[in-house]
Design an enzyme around this catalytic site. Structure first.
Site, short mmCIF file in Angstrom:
data_model
loop_
_atom_site.label_atom_id
_atom_site.label_comp_id
_atom_site.label_asym_id
_atom_site.label_seq_id
_atom_site.Cartn_x
_atom_site.Cartn_y
_atom_site.Cartn_z
N GLY A 186 1.05 -1.30 -0.02
CA GLY A 186 -0.10 -0.05 0.00
C GLY A 186 0.85 1.27 0.02
O GLY A 186 2.16 1.00 0.41
N GLY A 192 0.77 5.72 0.63
CA GLY A 192 0.05 6.92 1.29
C GLY A 192 0.70 8.17 0.82
O GLY A 192 1.80 7.84 0.50
N VAL A 216 3.92 0.97 2.57
CA VAL A 216 3.77 -0.21 3.36
C VAL A 216 4.43 -1.31 2.45
O VAL A 216 3.80 -1.64 1.20
CB VAL A 216 2.28 -0.72 3.76
CG1 VAL A 216 2.50 -2.22 4.75
CG2 VAL A 216 1.57 0.43 4.76
N LYS A 256 6.07 -0.61 7.47
CA LYS A 256 5.50 0.63 7.26
C LYS A 256 6.44 1.68 7.48
O LYS A 256 7.10 2.20 8.56
CB LYS A 256 4.13 1.05 8.22
CG LYS A 256 3.62 2.23 8.05
CD LYS A 256 2.34 2.29 8.98
CE LYS A 256 1.48 3.70 8.93
NZ LYS A 256 0.58 4.01 9.58
N ASP A 285 -10.71 4.75 13.10
CA ASP A 285 -10.52 4.85 11.96
C ASP A 285 -10.89 3.26 11.67
O ASP A 285 -10.27 2.63 10.64
CB ASP A 285 -9.22 5.26 11.19
CG ASP A 285 -9.20 5.46 9.74
OD1 ASP A 285 -10.64 5.74 9.37
OD2 ASP A 285 -8.22 5.47 9.16
#
Length: 298
Positions: free
Chosen positions: A24, A26, A31, A47, A139
């Site tokens: 992933g 962002g 990650v 991460k 979240d």
């Protein structure tokens, strides 16, 4: 899933990790799936902060590490290591082979009712462990529920979780803390987070997972509050007839507009689901026994 170059695979990250792929990406971090060569080639998720020398982001990652250490639980992603030295800042985390809940659903198409109840209970147990430690996740959504195997989930991404005594600021909402489409009404109007706020997001998450669509999909920003009113909530059983009534009722209660109308805690939700589930199982077994007896008589 993005691939990484062959050179990156060979070169060890921080002299310890072999990067395999990107899980992933962002604005603040990436990650990676990696192998920890110092731990018998254990698979991990790294991460890694993108912006180097950013003290605020480094402290945020340090806070996430602290929270993970503070609430260890079988249904919360495990922290293996936190590194913050010079320009390198990252977390080494437990790797979930089946990806997040959205990715898992893309593969299996849908959850069985039994699997949905199991995943809901496990996520609630993770939240209860956090709440017992005075921590709110803030979240909860499908992207942050990771599937370790078809019968085990792990709650992850505690990057915006709050520590005990930490107050919620409306400014945080404006900056994008949390995810708007999963936020409860009280948070949208700036009243702050409680454990029932996390439970609301849990309800929206599993409504979406079982209905196949988000309950507030396509709703304009100005109507995000009114669409959450009880009169506008659609029972999950109407969207998906395969969902047991008790599960539909539980999810609807999680999504009530007023916090006091929801379950008082994740523990109360767990007890409700286990009691109703056991009752349903008992009725099913009894019915099967009756059928067996009738066959014997005939």
């Amino acid at each position: 899933m993005d691939n990484v170059t062959k050179e990156a695979r060979v070169k060890l990250f921080d002299k310890r990790y072999q990067i395999l792929s990107i899980l992933g990406r962002g604005s603040q971090s990436v990650v990676y799936k990696a192998i920890d060569v110092g731990k018998k080639n254990k698979e991990v998720a790294l991460k890694v902060l993108v912006r180097k020398k950013d003290k605020k982001l480094t402290e945020q990652l340090r806070k996430e590490a602290l929270i993970l250490v503070s609430c260890k639980h079988k249904n919360i992603i495990q922290l293996y290591d936190f590194h913050a030295l010079n320009e390198l800042c990252y977390l080494s985390l437990e790797y979930a082979p089946y990806g997040d809940l959205n990715q898992y659903l893309h593969k299996v198409k849908k959850l069985t009712a039994e699997q949905a109840v199991l995943f809901l209970i496990q996520t609630a147990e993770a939240l209860q462990a956090m709440h017992d430690a005075g921590i709110y996740h803030r979240d909860v959504k499908p992207d942050n529920i990771l599937v370790a195997n078809p019968s085990l989930i792990k709650l992850g991404d505690l990057g915006v979780a709050s520590l005990p005594g930490e107050e919620f600021l409306l400014e945080e909402l404006r900056k994008g803390v949390g995810t708007l489409s999963y936020m409860p009404p009280e948070v949208l109007v700036g009243k702050g987070f409680t454990q029932r706020s996390d439970l609301y997001a849990l309800g929206v998450t599993f409504w979406e997972v079982l209905a196949g669509t988000h309950p507030f999909e396509g709703v304009p920003l100005l109507k995000q509050l009114s669409v959450r009113e009880d009169k506008n909530l659609v029972p999950l059983s109407k969207k998906n007839p395969e969902v047991p009534q008790y599960l539909s009722d539980a999810i609807l209660k999680l999504m009530r507009f007023k916090p006091q109308d929801r379950f008082s805690s994740a523990e109360e939700l767990i007890k409700f689901l286990k009691k109703k589930g056991a009752s349903k199982q008992s009725k099913t077994v009894s019915k099967e026994e009756v059928n067996k007896e009738e066959k014997k008589k005939s």
